[in-house]
Structure formats: structure tokens, C-alpha cells
Write an enzyme that holds these catalytic residues in place. Structure first.
Site, mmCIF file in Angstrom:
data_model
loop_
_atom_site.group_PDB
_atom_site.id
_atom_site.type_symbol
_atom_site.label_atom_id
_atom_site.label_comp_id
_atom_site.label_asym_id
_atom_site.label_seq_id
_atom_site.Cartn_x
_atom_site.Cartn_y
_atom_site.Cartn_z
ATOM 1 N N HIS A 69 0.863 -1.187 0.000
ATOM 2 C CA HIS A 69 0.000 0.000 0.000
ATOM 3 C C HIS A 69 0.896 1.233 0.000
ATOM 4 O O HIS A 69 2.125 1.102 -0.067
ATOM 5 C CB HIS A 69 -0.975 -0.021 1.183
ATOM 6 C CG HIS A 69 -0.345 0.106 2.544
ATOM 7 N ND1 HIS A 69 0.588 -0.784 3.022
ATOM 8 C CD2 HIS A 69 -0.517 1.037 3.540
ATOM 9 C CE1 HIS A 69 0.950 -0.429 4.239
ATOM 10 N NE2 HIS A 69 0.309 0.672 4.586
ATOM 11 N N HIS A 71 1.208 3.992 2.186
ATOM 12 C CA HIS A 71 1.659 4.783 3.339
ATOM 13 C C HIS A 71 3.170 5.011 3.228
ATOM 14 O O HIS A 71 3.922 4.165 2.721
ATOM 15 C CB HIS A 71 1.316 4.064 4.653
ATOM 16 C CG HIS A 71 -0.073 4.380 5.141
ATOM 17 N ND1 HIS A 71 -0.819 3.499 5.891
ATOM 18 C CD2 HIS A 71 -0.835 5.491 4.987
ATOM 19 C CE1 HIS A 71 -1.990 4.051 6.179
ATOM 20 N NE2 HIS A 71 -2.028 5.256 5.634
ATOM 21 N N ASP A 73 5.666 4.887 5.210
ATOM 22 C CA ASP A 73 6.635 3.927 5.780
ATOM 23 C C ASP A 73 6.785 2.668 4.922
ATOM 24 O O ASP A 73 7.551 1.767 5.284
ATOM 25 C CB ASP A 73 6.268 3.563 7.230
ATOM 26 C CG ASP A 73 4.846 3.065 7.396
ATOM 27 O OD1 ASP A 73 3.907 3.707 6.888
ATOM 28 O OD2 ASP A 73 4.663 2.018 8.050
ATOM 29 N N HIS A 74 6.092 2.635 3.778
ATOM 30 C CA HIS A 74 6.235 1.514 2.838
ATOM 31 C C HIS A 74 6.786 1.952 1.484
ATOM 32 O O HIS A 74 7.093 1.110 0.643
ATOM 33 C CB HIS A 74 4.888 0.796 2.653
ATOM 34 C CG HIS A 74 4.375 0.234 3.952
ATOM 35 N ND1 HIS A 74 4.384 -1.114 4.240
ATOM 36 C CD2 HIS A 74 3.901 0.862 5.066
ATOM 37 C CE1 HIS A 74 3.922 -1.297 5.467
ATOM 38 N NE2 HIS A 74 3.618 -0.114 5.987
ATOM 39 N N HIS A 145 -7.334 -1.758 6.381
ATOM 40 C CA HIS A 145 -6.364 -0.792 6.871
ATOM 41 C C HIS A 145 -6.902 0.604 6.583
ATOM 42 O O HIS A 145 -7.897 0.753 5.872
ATOM 43 C CB HIS A 145 -5.027 -1.055 6.152
ATOM 44 C CG HIS A 145 -3.863 -0.312 6.717
ATOM 45 N ND1 HIS A 145 -3.575 -0.278 8.061
ATOM 46 C CD2 HIS A 145 -2.882 0.420 6.110
ATOM 47 C CE1 HIS A 145 -2.481 0.446 8.243
ATOM 48 N NE2 HIS A 145 -2.043 0.889 7.089
HETATM 49 ZN ZN LIG Z 1 2.987 0.795 7.803
HETATM 50 ZN ZN LIG Z 2 -0.082 1.532 6.547
#
Ligand SMILES: [Zn+2]
Ligand SMILES: [Zn+2]
Length: 253
Positions: A69, A71, A73-74, A145
Site C-alpha cells: 500500500h 503509506h 513507511d512503505h 487498513h
Molecule cells: Zn505501515
Molecule cells: Zn499503513
């Protein structure tokens, strides 16, 4: 399917087992999947580029990234990966991910426009169902999520949850996997939506047949509380459950 430390085909290396808040030891999300010469990076959060170098695999060897996904942090190290590959003389990068991946990459390149066109960049969006990426046959399932995202399953060996609440549909999607890498962001006493706690994960996994479960996407709140969290999962689920650590490699039969 079993998980062991000996000589087998698929190797999974945890590059980043942390989350959006730093622990000092765990970088943001990244998982390296290797099998018979095929290499795939799943997610590319902050620090993953360094971990790739520390792992001995190197960013030169990773030409395909599969996103769970969008976000930050990815995806934070996506352009740093592209730039490092360009500087190293590598000519391609393929980014595969859920709906919106094309817009994300276009927007990143709008901001950092000097990187546009530096490598032969290919971007592909994938959807729940089956597809092939970097020579791997993958099945995808929508997760639960705060942002749309997908969990991925690689035949009967590996399932990666991405960020998600624990729920029966995902446990069923993972059933029969040699290895399940599952978000377990917080201990039980943190009120949380969109991520599991150990008891919600244990309840979802209850009765499922999975070779081994690794807990990942760990917030600082989990530091020093691993035993209690494992006990909490174990109250509901009696399988093999462990905490993932950055730069650990697991081999799957
Ligand atoms: Zn994350
Ligand atoms: Zn996430």
C-alpha cells in the site's frame, strides 16, 4: 511446507521490521524474497536501501518492488532506490502495487523531476486475484487498513499481510503457508484500529495451519514486551510464532 535454517529454495530476508515511529533498531517496512535467481522487494520504507546494502544483496540486484500500500513507511525509499540504481549504472526499475501506484510514482517524480527518465521505469497496478511479478506467481487479497492495500501470497510458501487488522478472511488466505509475515504493530493495551494487537491476531489465526508466523511492523510500544505479546497470541493460537528482526533470513522448503 516447512521452515528451517538449512539449504532450501525460497529465502525471505527481513530488511525492515519497524513502522512509522523509529525504535532505533528496526527500519521501516521491507522484505526481500529470493528464489532460484529471482529477487523481489516487497515494500520500500525508510532505511530499506541501507538494509539492502547491509544484507549483502545490494540495491543493484533489486529491479522490482512490489508495494502492499502507499503509506509513507512503505514507499519512502522508492526514489532513493531509483537514484542509487541510476548512479550505479543500472538501467531499470519496475514498481508494482495496488491502484494508485502510477499516480504515486508520477507525483514523486514531479517533485524530484531530475530523476525522471534516469532509468527505464515501469509501473504496473495489480488487483485482488492472481498475477505474476519478477517471475513469482502471486495471489493478492484486499486487507483492512486505513489506506487501501493488498496482502500477497506466494504459492504455498509465503504470505505477507502488509498493514492490516487481523481478520478471519486474511487468516484463511494465509492458511497452509509455510511462512506468514503479519503486522502486529502494538501490544494489547494500546487502543488501535487498522492494525492488530497480539490477542486480535491470535484470535484470527486460531485453528489455522501455518508453518511459522513472524510478527512485524513493530512500533516502539512493543519494545521489551515481546514475551507478553507472544503469550497473548499463544492464548488463542498454538502455532510457531516469532518476532521478526531486521536482517534475519528465513529459508522456506
Ligand atoms: Zn505501515
Ligand atoms: Zn499503513
Amino acid at each position: 511446507m516447512g521452515v528451517r535454517d538449512g539449504e532450501t529454495s525460497m529465502r525471505v530476508t527481513f530488511l525492515g521490521t519497524g513502522s512509522a515511529m523509529p525504535t532505533g533498531d528496526r527500519f521501516q517496512s521491507g522484505l526481500l524474497v529470493q528464489d532460484e535467481g529471482r529477487t523481489l522487494l516487497v515494500d520500500c520504507g525508510s532505511g530499506v536501501l541501507h538494509r539492502l546494502q547491509q544484507s549483502g544483496v545490494g540495491y543493484e540486484s533489486v529491479s522490482t518492488v512490489l508495494l502492499t500500500h502507499h503509506h509513507l513507511d512503505h514507499v519512502a525509499d522508492l526514489l532513493p532506490l531509483l537514484k542509487a540504481r541510476w548512479l550505479a549504472g543500472e538501467e531499470t526499475l519496475t514498481v508494482v502495487g495496488p491502484s494508485g501506484t502510477k499516480a504515486l510514482v508520477d507525483d514523486l517524480l514531479d517533485v524530484h523531476d531530475y530523476l525522471d527518465g534516469r532509468v527505464d521505469l515501469s509501473v504496473r497496478e495489480v488487483h485482488p486475484g492472481e498475477f505474476s511479478v519478477a517471475g513469482f506467481d502471486v495471489r493478492a487479497r484486499e486487507v483492512r487498513h486505513s489506506k487501501y492495500g493488498l496482502a500477497y501470497r506466494f504459492d504455498d510458501r509465503l504470505t505477507v499481510s502488509g498493514d492490516t487488522e487481523a481478520f478471519a478472511g486474511l487468516a484463511s488466505f494465509a492458511e497452509g503457508s509455510g511462512l506468514l509475515v503479519h503486522d502486529c504493530s502494538f501490544p494489547d493495551d494500546v487502543e488501535v484500529d487498522n492494525h492488530p494487537t497480539p490477542s486480535s491476531l491470535g484470535r484470527a489465526l486460531s485453528g489455522r495451519e501455518i508453518g511459522r508466523v513472524y510478527l512485524t511492523h513493530l512500533y516502539p510500544h512493543t519494545e521489551g514486551r515481546h514475551d507478553e505479546m507472544l503469550e497473548s497470541v499463544g492464548t488463542h493460537y498454538d502455532g510457531d510464532v516469532r518476532f521478526a528482526e531486521d536482517l534475519t533470513t528465513v529459508r522456506i522448503d
